[in-house]
Design a protein around this motif. Structure first.
Motif, short mmCIF file in Angstrom:
data_model
loop_
_atom_site.label_atom_id
_atom_site.label_comp_id
_atom_site.label_asym_id
_atom_site.label_seq_id
_atom_site.Cartn_x
_atom_site.Cartn_y
_atom_site.Cartn_z
N LEU A 520 86.57 15.88 92.26
CA LEU A 520 86.51 16.89 91.93
C LEU A 520 85.03 17.30 92.39
N ARG A 525 83.69 24.18 96.21
CA ARG A 525 84.72 24.76 95.11
C ARG A 525 84.57 23.86 94.02
N HIS A 526 83.91 22.91 93.52
CA HIS A 526 83.79 21.55 92.33
C HIS A 526 82.52 21.76 91.82
N PHE A 529 82.20 23.10 88.00
CA PHE A 529 82.93 22.14 86.93
C PHE A 529 81.94 21.10 87.08
N LEU A 604 90.85 25.40 88.01
CA LEU A 604 91.17 24.65 89.41
C LEU A 604 92.18 24.29 89.60
#
Length: 690
Positions: A520, A525-526, A529, A604
């Motif tokens: 991740l 995209r991550h 997070f 996710l």
């Protein structure tokens, strides 16, 4: 540069002019194409045969030197050159350049009768003849095969002696043990030594502030850690690991190698620099690079940006690039920050004075009242700390499950699969899956790792007949025949599973990209997070510091109440109230941080299948198979499985399908804790402890 005329554009334009209905125009265009491609091949020959950039037209050549490294500029390549061919040419020239600059061409003629001269002449003559036989206009497949033959010849004659597989495996073991934290004692010792250094620095600052009558900015500025102190922390870490291993410390070659190579260094910026993930498909195309998240996990260990790194020795840089090392550094900072937070929280339970109290029973006149006073004091303190213990327990549970998922399922799964592919040419984990797919398609499957494949060339049914049995008993194979058979078997194994440095480097970069995605860590995209995780780790550090501070306040209050030691400069009651108020606020932030991260993980899950397809498409493009649009539907999924099966059968590396965020979410069940209030607990403390 967009509208400039380059050699590649000129070649492409002339090749396009061949498509005409006029024979005389086609003949002129064909002759011009031959001249242009021959001139371009001369430039290529200087690079792939000598490791030198062309003396004329170097600014128009597809290989450029940037930042001390050679890179491939894709818009300077003719259209018939595929990305994998360009990658091979870049690798060949870079390897020859390194060998030439380090005077290592002697290895090329190691087995020749004439020594260096024989090997060099043989290399140049065979490869020049190979290039001279190419017909014009150049065909993509034919040119790719010629470059592949040159690369394989170079690997067999020079590179496999210069960089044997054992050296590559040794480097990967080092990276796995210390950067990916397979050695848990290293992370533990480094965290302990770093915390001890920071505590000593803050104690020195407090002493300077007290001596200055209240302190100031100058004393606070002295808390900054110097480069030499960070290096000393790593030295103490090795010593601590040696004490953990006891009498077997000197036998650990991995630690000795790490002690020589690894360095802990300060970096210049407080913010994490953008790290480009190395692309196996189109080298040098910076615009399309995937990136590592920019969350500054490296700031957590010393409150300043610190990186674990090492200088890549030659010839290991044929396999491991600086881009690969920066990815390892980012992964190490991420995993180490999680391990550090986990260790700091569990260390709170070692403070016995906060966790247990055993007041002595009354032994005489006047002692009973004191015992009652102590018990009331401890009962009040237990009530104050109850929500803190509950919050710390929940954070430990979250960190422990997250670490277990990242280390045991993702890192261990991908590393074991890559290691098996390096050692055996295939990943045993997928053997049964591949066998079932092959049986479904009616294809017989063999694996070179089997122990009982010595009789592959024999007919099983003929062996069972009496006449054949009698013949075999009378003609026992000689030792020479067995050796020849073993040699043939080894040769077929090498042909099927090549181990040249470029093949290993390409597979390693694919492994790194899969590792980053599964951990991740691929941005953007991550990025939400990892940013939320970083904020949670900061709040956990704050909570741990407040618990230690409250313990110090209570210890000073006990001295004042029981012994009469009074500090006139400190208002203990006010400080205790302030610390408790801050603890309640931090506990709420930790709880909301865990809740937010669980919510992000749920978001996710729905993207996980798409990520799997992207990884597979990346590998299909690298090994020269045309990319396909793996859309939804069972047919597309089955076609992708067939392609994956085919790649494994020809010896290509395919990352395991490990992990799955849904597997982590199944473990992160906090009951009704998220539904409780953010306050100090009350009836919700029991739910928080679950």
């Amino acid at each position: 540069m967009e509208g400039a005329c380059t050699a590649a554009r000129l070649v492409d334009w002339l090749r396009g002019e061949l498509q005409t209905g006029y024979s005389d125009v086609e003949e002129v265009a064909r002759s011009l194409v031959k001249v242009a491609e021959t001139a371009w091949l001369k430039q290529v020959s200087a690079w792939i045969l000598y490791g030198k950039l062309p003396a004329f037209g170097a600014e128009d050549f597809f290989v450029q030197r940037e930042g001390g490294e050679y890179v491939c500029v894709t818009h300077l390549l003719p259209s018939f050159v595929t990305p994998s061919t360009a990658s091979s040419m870049l690798f060949i020239g870079r390897s020859l350049n390194q060998i030439r600059t380090k005077s290592l061409l002697l290895l090329a003629g190691h087995h020749g009768a004439g020594g260096r001269r024989t090997g060099k002449q043989h290399h140049l003559s065979t490869q020049l003849s190979r290039l001279s036989k190419l017909s014009h206009p150049l065909d993509s497949a034919t040119f790719a095969r010629a470059i592949t033959d040159i690369r394989n010849f170079l690997s067999r004659t020079i590179l496999q002696r210069l960089l044997p597989l054992s050296r590559v495996l040794e480097a990967l073991e080092l990276l796995r043990d210390f950067f990916l934290l397979r050695r848990g004692e290293f992370a533990m010792a480094l965290t302990q030594q770093a915390d001890e250094k920071m505590r000593s620095r803050w104690q020195r600052v407090e002493n300077l502030a007290g001596a200055a009558g209240g302190g100031g900015n100058s004393s606070v500025g002295s808390v900054v850690v110097k480069e030499g102190e960070i290096a000393a922390v790593l030295v103490k870490t090795w010593a601590a690991m040696g004490s953990m291993q006891g009498e077997h410390a000197e036998e650990d070659e991995g630690v000795e190698l790490a002690r020589e190579m690894l360095r802990l260094v300060l970096t210049k910026s407080q913010q994490q620099q953008t790290v480009l993930l190395p692309r196996p498909m189109t080298p040098g195309d910076g615009g399309g690079h995937a990136t590592l998240v920019t969350t500054p996990f490296r700031n957590l260990l010393f409150s300043v940006p610190v990186t674990l790194t090492f200088e890549i020795p030659s010839p290991l840089d044929l396999f491991l690039s600086q881009a690969d090392l920066r990815v390892y550094e980012g992964i190490n900072a991420y995993l180490l920050s999680l391990r550090r937070a986990h260790l700091r929280l569990t260390d709170l339970w070692k403070i016995t004075g906060l966790r247990r109290h055993h007041p002595a029973p009354p032994g005489g006149g006047g002692s009973k009242e004191k015992v009652k006073l102590l018990r009331r004091r401890y009962a009040v303190r237990e009530g104050v700390l109850r929500s803190a213990w509950a919050t710390a327990s929940a954070a430990i549970f979250f960190l422990g499950e997250t670490e277990g998922y990242l280390q045991m399922e993702v890192v261990a799964g991908l590393s074991d699969g890559f290691g098996r592919w390096l050692a055996r040419g295939e990943d045993d984990e997928h053997r049964q899956e591949s066998s079932s797919l092959g049986q479904h398609k009616g294809v017989g499957i063999r694996h070179n790792g089997d122990d009982n494949d010595d009789g592959d060339d024999d007919d099983l049914w003929l062996d069972s007949t009496p006449s054949r049995i009698s013949t075999n008993t009378s003609s026992t194979p000689t030792l020479k025949d067995k050796q020849a058979k073993e040699e043939e078997k080894r040769r077929r194994q090498e042909e099927r599973h090549p181990r040249d440095p470029q093949t290993l480097a390409t597979a390693h970069r694919l492994y790194l990209r899969a590792l980053v995605r599964r951990l991740l860590l691929d941005g953007p995209r991550h990025q939400p997070f990892t940013d939320a995780l970083y904020a949670l780790l900061v709040h956990i550090d704050h909570l741990v510091a407040l618990v230690h501070r409250l313990h110090g306040v209570w210890a000073a209050a006990d001295l004042e109440a029981d012994v009469g030691v009074v500090d006139a400069f400190v208002d203990l009651d006010r400080e205790e109230r302030d610390v408790q108020g801050e603890m309640r606020a931090v506990e709420g932030r930790v709880k909301r941080g865990v809740e937010g991260l669980v919510g992000l993980l749920r978001g996710l899950v729905e993207h996980e299948n798409a990520n799997d397809d992207e990884i597979e498409q990346l590998h299909l493009g690298e090994v020269g198979i045309a990319e396909r649009d793996w859309g939804g539907g069972d047919a597309a999924g089955g076609q992708q499985q067939e392609e994956e099966f085919s790649m494994r059968e020809i010896g290509q590396y395919v990352p395991r399908r490990v992990g799955g965020v849904d597997r982590l979410l199944m473990k992160l069940d906090f009951g009704s804790w998220f539904g409780a209030g953010d306050g100090a607990g009350g009836g919700s403390d029991e739910d928080m402890l679950l």
